[in-house]
Write a protein that holds these residues in place. Structure first.
Motif, PDB file in Angstrom:
ATOM      1  N   PHE A  32       0.974  -1.366  -0.067  1.00  0.00           N
ATOM      2  CA  PHE A  32      -0.100  -0.076  -0.234  1.00  0.00           C
ATOM      3  C   PHE A  32       0.832   1.343  -0.081  1.00  0.00           C
ATOM      4  CE2 PHE A  32      -1.855   3.298   2.764  1.00  0.00           C
ATOM      5  CZ  PHE A  32      -2.862   3.555   1.934  1.00  0.00           C
ATOM      6  N   LEU A  33       1.985   1.405   1.045  1.00  0.00           N
ATOM      7  CA  LEU A  33       2.907   2.337   1.121  1.00  0.00           C
ATOM      8  C   LEU A  33       3.411   2.844  -0.375  1.00  0.00           C
ATOM      9  CD1 LEU A  33       4.234   2.127   4.421  1.00  0.00           C
ATOM     10  CD2 LEU A  33       2.314   3.714   3.712  1.00  0.00           C
ATOM     11  N   GLU A  35       2.633   1.821  -3.380  1.00  0.00           N
ATOM     12  CA  GLU A  35       1.718   2.461  -4.311  1.00  0.00           C
ATOM     13  C   GLU A  35       1.479   3.663  -4.266  1.00  0.00           C
ATOM     14  OE1 GLU A  35      -1.711  -0.181  -4.047  1.00  0.00           O
ATOM     15  OE2 GLU A  35      -0.616  -1.939  -4.803  1.00  0.00           O
ATOM     16  N   LYS A  36       1.490   4.159  -3.044  1.00  0.00           N
ATOM     17  CA  LYS A  36       1.053   5.588  -2.850  1.00  0.00           C
ATOM     18  C   LYS A  36       2.252   6.636  -3.021  1.00  0.00           C
ATOM     19  CE  LYS A  36      -3.092   5.151  -1.370  1.00  0.00           C
ATOM     20  NZ  LYS A  36      -4.306   5.852  -2.186  1.00  0.00           N
ATOM     21  N   VAL A  37       3.451   6.215  -3.176  1.00  0.00           N
ATOM     22  CA  VAL A  37       4.641   7.173  -3.423  1.00  0.00           C
ATOM     23  C   VAL A  37       4.859   7.387  -4.871  1.00  0.00           C
ATOM     24  CG1 VAL A  37       5.605   6.972  -1.117  1.00  0.00           C
ATOM     25  CG2 VAL A  37       6.649   5.514  -2.814  1.00  0.00           C
ATOM     26  N   LYS A  38       5.402   8.534  -5.316  1.00  0.00           N
ATOM     27  CA  LYS A  38       5.758   8.562  -6.889  1.00  0.00           C
ATOM     28  C   LYS A  38       6.905   8.002  -7.151  1.00  0.00           C
ATOM     29  CE  LYS A  38       3.122  12.862  -7.512  1.00  0.00           C
ATOM     30  NZ  LYS A  38       3.018  14.225  -8.048  1.00  0.00           N
ATOM     31  N   MET A 130       6.343  11.144   1.325  1.00  0.00           N
ATOM     32  CA  MET A 130       5.012  10.983   2.062  1.00  0.00           C
ATOM     33  C   MET A 130       5.644  10.091   3.539  1.00  0.00           C
ATOM     34  SD  MET A 130       2.016   8.331   1.055  1.00  0.00           S
ATOM     35  CE  MET A 130       3.078   6.735   1.422  1.00  0.00           C
ATOM     36  N   ALA A 132       4.410   7.871   7.061  1.00  0.00           N
ATOM     37  CA  ALA A 132       3.848   7.076   7.475  1.00  0.00           C
ATOM     38  C   ALA A 132       4.105   6.353   8.842  1.00  0.00           C
ATOM     39  CB  ALA A 132       3.628   5.583   6.632  1.00  0.00           C
ATOM     40  N   LEU A 182      -4.055  11.370   4.527  1.00  0.00           N
ATOM     41  CA  LEU A 182      -4.392  10.454   3.219  1.00  0.00           C
ATOM     42  C   LEU A 182      -5.497   9.464   4.180  1.00  0.00           C
ATOM     43  CD1 LEU A 182      -1.717  10.152   0.988  1.00  0.00           C
ATOM     44  CD2 LEU A 182      -3.342  11.849   1.092  1.00  0.00           C
ATOM     45  N   THR A 184      -6.572   5.544   4.664  1.00  0.00           N
ATOM     46  CA  THR A 184      -6.028   4.428   4.878  1.00  0.00           C
ATOM     47  C   THR A 184      -6.738   3.150   4.914  1.00  0.00           C
ATOM     48  OG1 THR A 184      -5.379   4.415   7.194  1.00  0.00           O
ATOM     49  CG2 THR A 184      -3.904   5.459   5.810  1.00  0.00           C
ATOM     50  N   VAL A 248      -1.230   8.372   7.467  1.00  0.00           N
ATOM     51  CA  VAL A 248      -0.166   8.524   6.266  1.00  0.00           C
ATOM     52  C   VAL A 248      -0.627  10.073   5.962  1.00  0.00           C
ATOM     53  CG1 VAL A 248       0.116   7.874   3.871  1.00  0.00           C
ATOM     54  CG2 VAL A 248      -0.301   6.139   5.563  1.00  0.00           C
ATOM     55  N   LYS A 250       1.093  13.521   3.353  1.00  0.00           N
ATOM     56  CA  LYS A 250       1.950  13.799   2.247  1.00  0.00           C
ATOM     57  C   LYS A 250       2.690  15.431   2.951  1.00  0.00           C
ATOM     58  CE  LYS A 250       1.230  11.555  -1.631  1.00  0.00           C
ATOM     59  NZ  LYS A 250       2.275  10.944  -2.607  1.00  0.00           N
TER      60      LYS A 250
END
Length: 254
Positions: A32-33, A35-38, A130, A132, A182, A184, A248, A250
């Motif tokens: 999950f983490l 997938e969330k970062v660029k 990000m 977490a 964000l 979660t 989490v 940004k």
């Protein structure tokens, strides 16, 4: 490697036990983490302890910086070619500014000076980075065993918990978090343990250690007698679950 020893150290004396008896975080959490970062170039896991979260992050990031103020914790941490360990506090590191994609703190942020840590996280994170933070509550096995563990937690070793423990009881909801938060999903940890495994875990609690230091008696002996009556045969493996409480966010301007 710079060593800072001015911190509340509740775990160094049993760092090897901590590394052996603490449950692992779920694979789905790291997915999950990631997938969330660029970008997935660098992750920083602070308060890494025995390196459990750092090891999970290493499956998704090119490089993981793992820090902890405890020499013994780092000495007992799991080694991995992608993980670089350092004995430093979370509030002050030598990590280059704006170089990190993800900052994590697993079962550790309640020990931090959150104002200083938030500033440091903001400094090292990339503009689209990000943060977490997560912790986990009491184990859940079945109503009979859970009642014994709750009694042990609140009444036997309850007075020996450090004051910061209340943040975990409050599911990190009261922890300072000056980031754009964000939503979660729910996560939990799960293991199959026999009674000996579970007793090893209870022994790693900081309150267990403090009770023993103050009273020259191991409270594990007390709870063991109680659990024998509810566990069944000691070698019976029970499914043990812990709910994870995750926040989490940004990077955003204050």
């Amino acid at each position: 490697m710079t060593i800072y020893m001015e911190f509340k150290d509740h775990f160094s004396q049993h760092a090897s036990d901590y590394a052996r008896h603490r449950p692992d975080y779920p694979v789905a959490l790291y997915e999950f983490l990631a997938e969330k970062v660029k970008q997935r170039e660098v992750a920083w896991d602070c308060g890494t302890g025995s390196g459990q979260a750092a090891l999970g992050l290493a499956e998704h990031f090119d490089r993981v910086i793992a820090t902890d103020p405890s020499v013994e914790q780092i000495r007992n941490a799991v080694r991995h070619e992608k993980i670089s360990y350092a004995v430093v506090p979370a509030e002050q590191t030598e990590i280059p500014s704006h170089s990190v994609d993800l900052v994590t703190a697993a079962q550790a942020a309640h020990w931090f000076d959150m104002e200083r840590f938030s500033q440091e996280a903001r400094r090292v994170l990339k503009p689209d980075g990000m943060l977490a933070l997560w912790c986990y509550g009491l184990s859940r096995i079945n109503p009979e065993i859970d009642k014994v563990v709750q009694h042990y937690y609140a009444n036997i070793v309850g007075p020996y918990w450090p004051p910061e423990r209340h943040y975990i009881d409050e599911k990190y909801e009261t922890l300072s978090f000056p980031f754009a938060e964000l939503p979660t999903p729910e996560f939990y940890m799960k293991v199959e343990w026999d009674l000996n495994d579970f007793m090893g875990y209870l022994h790693t609690w900081s309150a267990t250690q403090r009770f023993q230091e103050k009273n020259e008696q191991n409270p594990i002996d007390i709870v063991h007698r109680m659990l024998v009556k509810t566990w069944g045969k000691p070698q019976t493996r029970q499914t043990v679950r812990w709910p994870l409480y995750l926040r989490v966010g940004k990077v955003t301007s204050l």
